[in-house]
Design a protein around this motif. Structure first.
Motif, PDB file in Angstrom:
ATOM      1  N   SER A 174      22.106 135.766  73.998  1.00  0.00           N
ATOM      2  CA  SER A 174      23.182 135.293  74.861  1.00  0.00           C
ATOM      3  C   SER A 174      24.472 135.209  74.072  1.00  0.00           C
ATOM      4  O   SER A 174      24.455 135.086  72.875  1.00  0.00           O
ATOM      5  CB  SER A 174      22.825 133.933  75.428  1.00  0.00           C
ATOM      6  OG  SER A 174      22.261 133.123  74.434  1.00  0.00           O
TER       7      SER A 174
ATOM      8  N   LYS B 246      25.162 140.909  67.483  1.00  0.00           N
ATOM      9  CA  LYS B 246      26.164 140.215  66.694  1.00  0.00           C
ATOM     10  C   LYS B 246      25.504 139.152  65.816  1.00  0.00           C
ATOM     11  O   LYS B 246      25.833 138.979  64.662  1.00  0.00           O
ATOM     12  CB  LYS B 246      27.188 139.558  67.630  1.00  0.00           C
ATOM     13  CG  LYS B 246      28.345 138.924  66.883  1.00  0.00           C
ATOM     14  CD  LYS B 246      29.397 138.422  67.843  1.00  0.00           C
ATOM     15  CE  LYS B 246      28.839 137.336  68.743  1.00  0.00           C
ATOM     16  NZ  LYS B 246      29.853 136.673  69.531  1.00  0.00           N
ATOM     17  N   ASN B 247      24.565 138.431  66.394  1.00  0.00           N
ATOM     18  CA  ASN B 247      23.997 137.296  65.689  1.00  0.00           C
ATOM     19  C   ASN B 247      22.656 137.637  65.050  1.00  0.00           C
ATOM     20  O   ASN B 247      22.005 138.595  65.424  1.00  0.00           O
ATOM     21  CB  ASN B 247      23.808 136.133  66.670  1.00  0.00           C
ATOM     22  CG  ASN B 247      25.118 135.750  67.317  1.00  0.00           C
ATOM     23  OD1 ASN B 247      26.179 135.934  66.725  1.00  0.00           O
ATOM     24  ND2 ASN B 247      25.043 135.269  68.535  1.00  0.00           N
ATOM     25  N   LYS B 248      22.276 136.828  64.105  1.00  0.00           N
ATOM     26  CA  LYS B 248      20.971 136.982  63.475  1.00  0.00           C
ATOM     27  C   LYS B 248      19.868 136.780  64.510  1.00  0.00           C
ATOM     28  O   LYS B 248      19.919 135.850  65.305  1.00  0.00           O
ATOM     29  CB  LYS B 248      20.803 135.898  62.420  1.00  0.00           C
ATOM     30  CG  LYS B 248      21.442 136.229  61.097  1.00  0.00           C
ATOM     31  CD  LYS B 248      20.425 136.834  60.138  1.00  0.00           C
ATOM     32  CE  LYS B 248      21.012 137.044  58.769  1.00  0.00           C
ATOM     33  NZ  LYS B 248      22.030 138.046  58.668  1.00  0.00           N
TER      34      LYS B 248
ATOM     35  N   GLU C 280      14.297 125.409  67.292  1.00  0.00           N
ATOM     36  CA  GLU C 280      14.837 126.434  66.400  1.00  0.00           C
ATOM     37  C   GLU C 280      15.680 127.460  67.154  1.00  0.00           C
ATOM     38  O   GLU C 280      16.243 128.357  66.545  1.00  0.00           O
ATOM     39  CB  GLU C 280      13.701 127.137  65.651  1.00  0.00           C
ATOM     40  CG  GLU C 280      12.841 126.207  64.772  1.00  0.00           C
ATOM     41  CD  GLU C 280      13.580 125.728  63.521  1.00  0.00           C
ATOM     42  OE1 GLU C 280      14.699 126.213  63.263  1.00  0.00           O
ATOM     43  OE2 GLU C 280      13.036 124.860  62.817  1.00  0.00           O
ATOM     44  N   ASP C 281      15.753 127.334  68.468  1.00  0.00           N
ATOM     45  CA  ASP C 281      16.538 128.250  69.307  1.00  0.00           C
ATOM     46  C   ASP C 281      16.257 129.715  68.955  1.00  0.00           C
ATOM     47  O   ASP C 281      17.176 130.475  68.655  1.00  0.00           O
ATOM     48  CB  ASP C 281      18.039 127.941  69.184  1.00  0.00           C
ATOM     49  CG  ASP C 281      18.861 128.668  70.243  1.00  0.00           C
ATOM     50  OD1 ASP C 281      18.308 128.973  71.317  1.00  0.00           O
ATOM     51  OD2 ASP C 281      20.052 128.949  69.996  1.00  0.00           O
TER      52      ASP C 281
ATOM     53  N   ASP D  13      14.203 133.345  78.590  1.00  0.00           N
ATOM     54  CA  ASP D  13      14.652 134.654  78.120  1.00  0.00           C
ATOM     55  C   ASP D  13      14.168 134.959  76.702  1.00  0.00           C
ATOM     56  O   ASP D  13      14.650 135.870  76.056  1.00  0.00           O
ATOM     57  CB  ASP D  13      16.177 134.769  78.209  1.00  0.00           C
ATOM     58  CG  ASP D  13      16.890 133.646  77.505  1.00  0.00           C
ATOM     59  OD1 ASP D  13      16.193 132.752  76.979  1.00  0.00           O
ATOM     60  OD2 ASP D  13      18.129 133.658  77.475  1.00  0.00           O
TER      61      ASP D  13
ATOM     62  N   ARG E  81      16.477 135.383  65.453  1.00  0.00           N
ATOM     63  CA  ARG E  81      15.574 134.343  64.934  1.00  0.00           C
ATOM     64  C   ARG E  81      14.214 134.479  65.615  1.00  0.00           C
ATOM     65  O   ARG E  81      14.124 134.563  66.835  1.00  0.00           O
ATOM     66  CB  ARG E  81      16.172 132.949  65.178  1.00  0.00           C
ATOM     67  CG  ARG E  81      17.323 132.630  64.210  1.00  0.00           C
ATOM     68  CD  ARG E  81      18.049 131.370  64.588  1.00  0.00           C
ATOM     69  NE  ARG E  81      17.270 130.152  64.423  1.00  0.00           N
ATOM     70  CZ  ARG E  81      17.210 129.439  63.302  1.00  0.00           C
ATOM     71  NH1 ARG E  81      17.856 129.840  62.229  1.00  0.00           N
ATOM     72  NH2 ARG E  81      16.504 128.325  63.261  1.00  0.00           N
TER      73      ARG E  81
ATOM     74  N   GLY F 184      12.492 125.634  79.351  1.00  0.00           N
ATOM     75  CA  GLY F 184      13.660 126.414  79.757  1.00  0.00           C
ATOM     76  C   GLY F 184      13.863 127.677  78.947  1.00  0.00           C
ATOM     77  O   GLY F 184      14.925 128.284  78.986  1.00  0.00           O
ATOM     78  N   LEU F 185      12.834 128.068  78.190  1.00  0.00           N
ATOM     79  CA  LEU F 185      12.985 129.242  77.331  1.00  0.00           C
ATOM     80  C   LEU F 185      12.496 130.485  78.073  1.00  0.00           C
ATOM     81  O   LEU F 185      11.520 131.112  77.705  1.00  0.00           O
ATOM     82  CB  LEU F 185      12.196 129.039  76.034  1.00  0.00           C
ATOM     83  CG  LEU F 185      12.574 127.785  75.243  1.00  0.00           C
ATOM     84  CD1 LEU F 185      11.642 127.584  74.061  1.00  0.00           C
ATOM     85  CD2 LEU F 185      14.015 127.855  74.761  1.00  0.00           C
TER      86      LEU F 185
ATOM     87  N   LEU G 290      11.913 125.788  70.923  1.00  0.00           N
ATOM     88  CA  LEU G 290      13.071 125.112  71.510  1.00  0.00           C
ATOM     89  C   LEU G 290      14.032 124.631  70.423  1.00  0.00           C
ATOM     90  O   LEU G 290      15.226 124.950  70.446  1.00  0.00           O
ATOM     91  CB  LEU G 290      12.585 123.919  72.347  1.00  0.00           C
ATOM     92  CG  LEU G 290      13.663 123.019  72.937  1.00  0.00           C
ATOM     93  CD1 LEU G 290      14.269 123.658  74.169  1.00  0.00           C
ATOM     94  CD2 LEU G 290      13.100 121.655  73.295  1.00  0.00           C
TER      95      LEU G 290
END
Lengths: 332, 139
Positions: free
Chosen positions: B139, B9-11, B61-62, B93, B13, B90-91, B59
């Motif tokens: 996610s 659904k989302n771009k 730039e998610d 995934d 990155r 915490g990254l 982080l």
């Protein structure tokens, strides 16, 4: 802990994830924006704009360092264009930000325009709210490398810096409407190159001719502001945009730019202009939201069959587009 | 549009970074452009990135994917450090892919460290795009 708490505590992961939601799921993100709104209105927002290659990113880096030296926390939003063909984008503004890596009081996010015109991304205004609520004191927005008409930054920034470089255009470029009209401060970057006096002179000439400028607000022809009582124009000396010469790569002239920004900020506060600008900005924002809402409401009511029918009639010249739209909007 | 694309659904990155000290960024730039043409948003950070800088950029730039280009031979030192920094942030995934000059016997070691794929010289950019589209976790 709620997402709101995490944002207010400036949790970096929460901020990053929230920005993605603002970009990807604007409707779902409305709830958090509602909650954040009471915490906004504190940050000082600077917009940097100008043609591609004038050195905006490098200048942002130098400016951020200067504000860090004043112990201010800083958020940076850099906007780069999305390819209209693939929908992809190269966001390359972090390259210039290397000196600032590892500083917990700086947060930078790259945004792609995703088809939005005007020099910003659709979600940029919402990201500003997020950073503002999270307590960043200074927010620097770098627009895409713009031409002459991408002036959306005015509706978002308290101070607009227009970045020029020597040798980019003649005097006629300097008197065209658009980009140059929105500047609160001019920067002639790459001031170690040839042609600086000429560029500065062209800008000065334009400014002289522009002495009686009114408050620079984007005028939409039939906007909401026409329904509101007009705000009394202060009879104060108009702000004279200074022209700063910088060499961003060596941080030369950044102190002058910083002084100019602080002077502009003070000038606005002194004369109540910040409040006025804020009001104009919010009218503009409400206008955009209203249009979006009306459009969504309207489109949910249009029967596709009727639309299809009307388009066919217009295509075959049985009907003109004006009448077609009137029929579409008329609901007995 | 195939099934896989419509599911996303989302771009997507992607952070493209060159850790370490070698300055040969041509390959990284070619891949960055190919990913852009594949419809992804590519955050390009350039050369001489430390593990801390890469993890911090990922982080802020998610990103969904971190692409690392290494030609210096320092991959066995750098990549486990980068993986550890990503974990610290915490990254967990984020999909990590590596390109460059990696001896075949090192590939299992990198995979053990959490790298999802290693693309050597001659890899088609289409294969890289396809791999990312098939394996990205959003996610």
């Amino acid at each position: 802990m709620t997402q709101l708490d995490l944002i207010l505590q400036r949790n970096r992961r929460a901020l990053a994830r929230q920005i993605s939601q603002l970009e990807d799921e604007p409707l779902e993100a409305r709830e958090i924006l509602r909650q954040l709104y009471p915490y906004t209105g504190r940050a000082y927002v600077i917009g940097l704009t100008g043609a591609p290659g004038t050195g905006k990113s490098t200048l942002v880096n130098a400016l951020a360092k200067a504000y860090r030296a004043l112990a201010k926390s800083i958020a940076i939003i850099s906007v780069d264009p999305t390819s209209p063909f693939s929908g992809g984008a190269i966001l390359g503004d972090r390259i210039r930000l290397n000196d600032l890596a590892g500083d917990p009081n700086i947060f930078m996010r790259s945004m792609a325009t995703r088809g939005n015109l005007g020099g910003l991304a659709r979600a940029t205004a919402d990201v500003v709210k997020l950073f503002d609520a999270a307590g960043f004191e200074v927010i620097i927005i770098e627009t895409v490398g713009v031409g002459q008409a991408e002036v959306e930054i005015v509706s978002l920034a308290h101070s607009v810096v227009v970045v020029e470089a020597p040798g980019l255009g003649d005097e006629v470029q300097a008197i065209k409407a658009g980009l140059l009209e929105i500047a609160d401060i001019f920067v002639v970057n790459k001031a170690d190159r040839e042609g600086v006096p000429r560029t500065v002179a062209a800008l000065e000439m334009m400014l002289q001719a522009n002495l009686n400028r009114a408050a620079r607000v984007i005028q939409s022809a039939n906007g909401l502001s026409h329904l509101l009582p007009s705000v009394e124009q202060n009879s104060i000396a108009p702000w004279q945009p200074p022209i700063c010469q910088t060499i961003a790569t060596t941080s030369t002239g950044i102190d002058t730019l910083l002084s100019a920004l602080i002077a502009h900020q003070t000038y606005q506060q002194l004369h109540g202009l910040r409040h006025q600008r804020e009001r104009h900005r919010l009218i503009y924002e409400m206008e955009q939201l209203l249009k979006e809402q009306l459009w969504t409401n309207f489109m949910s009511q249009v029967p596709p069959a009727q639309l299809h029918d009307l388009v066919t009639q217009v295509t075959t010249r049985q009907l003109d587009p004006y009448t077609a739209v009137e029929r579409l909007t008329f609901r007995p | 549009m195939n099934d896989n694309q419509s599911k996303i659904k989302n771009k997507i990155r992607v952070l493209v970074a060159k850790p370490g000290l070698d300055g040969h960024d041509r390959g990284a730039k070619v891949v960055a452009q190919a990913l852009r043409d594949g419809g992804m948003e590519v955050i390009y950070t350039g050369i001489r990135q430390t593990p801390d800088m890469i993890a911090e950029a990922a982080l802020q730039e998610d990103v969904d994917v971190v692409g690392l280009s290494i030609l210096s031979g320092a991959h066995l030192t750098l990549i486990p450090k980068i993986m550890a920094r990503l974990q610290d942030n915490g990254l967990t995934d984020v999909l990590v892919v590596v390109g460059g000059i990696i001896p075949p016997e090192d590939i299992p070691i990198l995979q053990q460290a959490g790298v999802s794929a290693v693309f050597g010289p001659g890899t088609s950019t289409q294969d890289i795009i396809k791999f990312i589209q098939d394996n990205v976790k959003q996610s």
